[in-house]
Design an enzyme around this catalytic site. Structure first.
Site, PDB file in Angstrom:
ATOM      1  N   ARG A 111      78.296 -27.815  -6.287  1.00  0.00           N
ATOM      2  CA  ARG A 111      79.082 -28.404  -8.016  1.00  0.00           C
ATOM      3  C   ARG A 111      79.566 -27.362  -8.005  1.00  0.00           C
ATOM      4  O   ARG A 111      78.756 -26.240  -8.522  1.00  0.00           O
ATOM      5  CB  ARG A 111      77.388 -28.410  -8.301  1.00  0.00           C
ATOM      6  CG  ARG A 111      77.913 -28.706  -9.800  1.00  0.00           C
ATOM      7  CD  ARG A 111      77.478 -29.449 -10.863  1.00  0.00           C
ATOM      8  NE  ARG A 111      77.056 -30.779 -10.359  1.00  0.00           N
ATOM      9  CZ  ARG A 111      76.415 -31.926 -11.209  1.00  0.00           C
ATOM     10  NH1 ARG A 111      75.728 -31.750 -11.809  1.00  0.00           N
ATOM     11  NH2 ARG A 111      75.823 -33.332 -10.849  1.00  0.00           N
ATOM     12  N   HIS A 138      82.994 -37.082  -8.268  1.00  0.00           N
ATOM     13  CA  HIS A 138      81.223 -37.161  -8.307  1.00  0.00           C
ATOM     14  C   HIS A 138      81.080 -37.892  -7.042  1.00  0.00           C
ATOM     15  O   HIS A 138      80.179 -38.869  -7.653  1.00  0.00           O
ATOM     16  CB  HIS A 138      80.552 -37.513  -9.605  1.00  0.00           C
ATOM     17  CG  HIS A 138      79.283 -36.869  -9.566  1.00  0.00           C
ATOM     18  ND1 HIS A 138      78.573 -36.075  -9.061  1.00  0.00           N
ATOM     19  CD2 HIS A 138      78.101 -36.838 -10.880  1.00  0.00           C
ATOM     20  CE1 HIS A 138      77.116 -35.946  -8.899  1.00  0.00           C
ATOM     21  NE2 HIS A 138      77.366 -36.279 -10.412  1.00  0.00           N
ATOM     22  N   GLN A 141      77.123 -39.100  -6.717  1.00  0.00           N
ATOM     23  CA  GLN A 141      76.912 -40.258  -7.762  1.00  0.00           C
ATOM     24  C   GLN A 141      77.196 -41.508  -7.265  1.00  0.00           C
ATOM     25  O   GLN A 141      77.215 -42.511  -7.361  1.00  0.00           O
ATOM     26  CB  GLN A 141      77.813 -39.728  -8.744  1.00  0.00           C
ATOM     27  CG  GLN A 141      77.193 -40.263 -10.135  1.00  0.00           C
ATOM     28  CD  GLN A 141      75.811 -40.730 -10.595  1.00  0.00           C
ATOM     29  OE1 GLN A 141      74.654 -39.983 -10.292  1.00  0.00           O
ATOM     30  NE2 GLN A 141      74.820 -41.865 -10.545  1.00  0.00           N
ATOM     31  N   ASP A 229      79.472 -42.988 -19.516  1.00  0.00           N
ATOM     32  CA  ASP A 229      79.259 -41.401 -18.938  1.00  0.00           C
ATOM     33  C   ASP A 229      79.336 -40.668 -20.328  1.00  0.00           C
ATOM     34  O   ASP A 229      80.352 -41.464 -20.906  1.00  0.00           O
ATOM     35  CB  ASP A 229      80.579 -40.488 -18.032  1.00  0.00           C
ATOM     36  CG  ASP A 229      79.867 -39.920 -17.976  1.00  0.00           C
ATOM     37  OD1 ASP A 229      79.056 -39.180 -17.894  1.00  0.00           O
ATOM     38  OD2 ASP A 229      81.132 -38.426 -17.091  1.00  0.00           O
ATOM     39  N   CYS A 268      75.482 -42.370 -15.677  1.00  0.00           N
ATOM     40  CA  CYS A 268      75.317 -41.518 -14.560  1.00  0.00           C
ATOM     41  C   CYS A 268      74.093 -40.679 -14.938  1.00  0.00           C
ATOM     42  O   CYS A 268      73.463 -39.687 -13.912  1.00  0.00           O
ATOM     43  CB  CYS A 268      76.183 -40.434 -13.835  1.00  0.00           C
ATOM     44  SG  CYS A 268      77.151 -39.976 -15.235  1.00  0.00           S
ATOM     45  N   ARG A 296      70.284 -41.338  -5.461  1.00  0.00           N
ATOM     46  CA  ARG A 296      71.122 -40.337  -5.727  1.00  0.00           C
ATOM     47  C   ARG A 296      69.607 -40.072  -4.053  1.00  0.00           C
ATOM     48  O   ARG A 296      70.622 -39.603  -3.126  1.00  0.00           O
ATOM     49  CB  ARG A 296      70.822 -39.094  -6.557  1.00  0.00           C
ATOM     50  CG  ARG A 296      71.693 -39.582  -7.549  1.00  0.00           C
ATOM     51  CD  ARG A 296      72.649 -39.529  -7.838  1.00  0.00           C
ATOM     52  NE  ARG A 296      73.790 -38.443  -7.098  1.00  0.00           N
ATOM     53  CZ  ARG A 296      73.861 -37.268  -7.715  1.00  0.00           C
ATOM     54  NH1 ARG A 296      73.988 -37.383  -8.707  1.00  0.00           N
ATOM     55  NH2 ARG A 296      73.985 -36.395  -7.522  1.00  0.00           N
TER      56      ARG A 296
END
Ligand code: CP
Ligand code: NVA
Length: 311
Positions: A111, A138, A141, A229, A268, A296
């Site tokens: 990340r 992402h 996700q 988001d 998310c 996830r």
């Protein structure tokens, strides 16, 4: 399933379209199998003795815990590597970090801020590199999001999703994933925060480009799924005041949803209640945000096994 790529090279997952559509569906099928295995207690320790290195330059709850727990459930092990705990934080180049990690671990998840940095990691790694969030993408996700949509609707055909808000990392991977899965997508963003043109073009190559608009009310009409988001992503804290102004009118609230039929709501997480979404919507029966969070775990386990053992 086998792939037609060079077997001597590791398979990386820097964005959703690093998988073919066939591979994407194979990962989603495997994720569903693992989810059932967790529920029934069935053994699925398919990565015994394997180690995942997890490099974090940004904070995380879900990504860190789901990858680490996932490796435990698969019979392997994960190592948390915070940027300031390793020599990277003292200036060791990423390319050296990548080559050194490759000599120890079987797969790296990272990340980072700049998307180019996962590309550098991948360029120098001898093992698969997985994008755990960059400023641009992402994809892990998106795997969980597609698994969640498929669970809700029994498939993707005929499902209409609407993205509301910031067209950045989570949105951009979702655009690619929807194009590959065949989800009909509309994206409503302020003009200043639209999804990159290159991502829209890529979606068109992969399937169908999303409809884009700056009108959230028009965008939610007919939506089965409404997804949002945060307005201030990690690393954008200095832009907070201007962003809150730019996203005015893009909040997912009861009033906006009254213009849709009866959608489920996705996020998310982490959410900023009172900004991009209201507490009432997040806590309502429409909200499937914790199914996304759970998935996830299952989707990433499926991804790791696929990258290491084949699709
Ligand atoms: N959605 C997500 O990636 O959450 P974290 O930032 O907690 O990992
Ligand atoms: N867009 C958010 C997503 C967090 C998972 C961020 O980048 O901070």
């Amino acid at each position: 399933m086998t792939t037609d790529t060079d077997d001597s090279q590791p398979r990386h997952f820097l964005d959703v379209d690093d998988l073919s559509a066939e591979e994407l569906f194979a990962v989603l099928d495997r994720a569903a199998t693992y989810k059932r295995a967790v529920d029934t207690g069935e053994d699925h320790a398919e990565l015994p003795g394997k180690t995942l290195g997890m490099l974090f330059q940004k904070a995380s709850t879900r990504t860190r815990v789901s990858f680490e727990t996932g490796m435990t459930q698969l019979g392997g092990h994960a190592i948390f590597l915070g940027q300031d705990d390793i020599q990277l934080g003292r200036g060791e180049p990423l390319k050296d970090t990548s080559r050194a990690l490759s000599r120890y671990v079987d797969v790296v998840m990272a990340r980072v801020f700049k998307h180019e940095n996962v590309e550098v990691l991948a360029e120098y790694a001898d093992v698969p590199v997985v994008n755990g969030l960059t400023d641009d993408a992402h994809p892990c996700q998106t795997l969980a999001d597609l698994q969640t949509i498929r669970e809700q609707f029994g498939g993707f055909e005929g499902v209409s999703a609407t993205w509301i808000g910031d067209g950045n990392n989570v949105a951009q991977s979702f655009v690619l994933g929807c194009a590959m899965a065949g989800v009909d997508l509309t994206v409503a963003t302020p003009e200043e925060h639209a999804v990159d043109e290159a991502t829209i073009e890529r979606a068109a190559e992969l399937g169908t480009a999303p409809e884009t608009t700056t009108d959230p009310v028009e965008a939610v009409a007919g939506a089965d799924v409404v997804y949002t988001d945060v307005w201030v992503s990690m690393g954008q804290e200095d832009e907070r005041e201007i962003r809150l102004q730019q996203f005015d009118g893009f909040q997912v609230n009861e009033e906006l949803l009254s213009h849709a039929a009866d959608p489920v709501v996705m996020h998310c997480l982490p959410a900023h209640r009172g900004e991009e979404i209201t507490d009432a919507v997040l806590e309502s029966d429409r909200s499937i945000v914790f199914d996304q969070a759970e998935n996830r775990l299952h989707a990433q386990k499926a991804l790791l096994v696929s990258l290491l053992e084949g699709f």
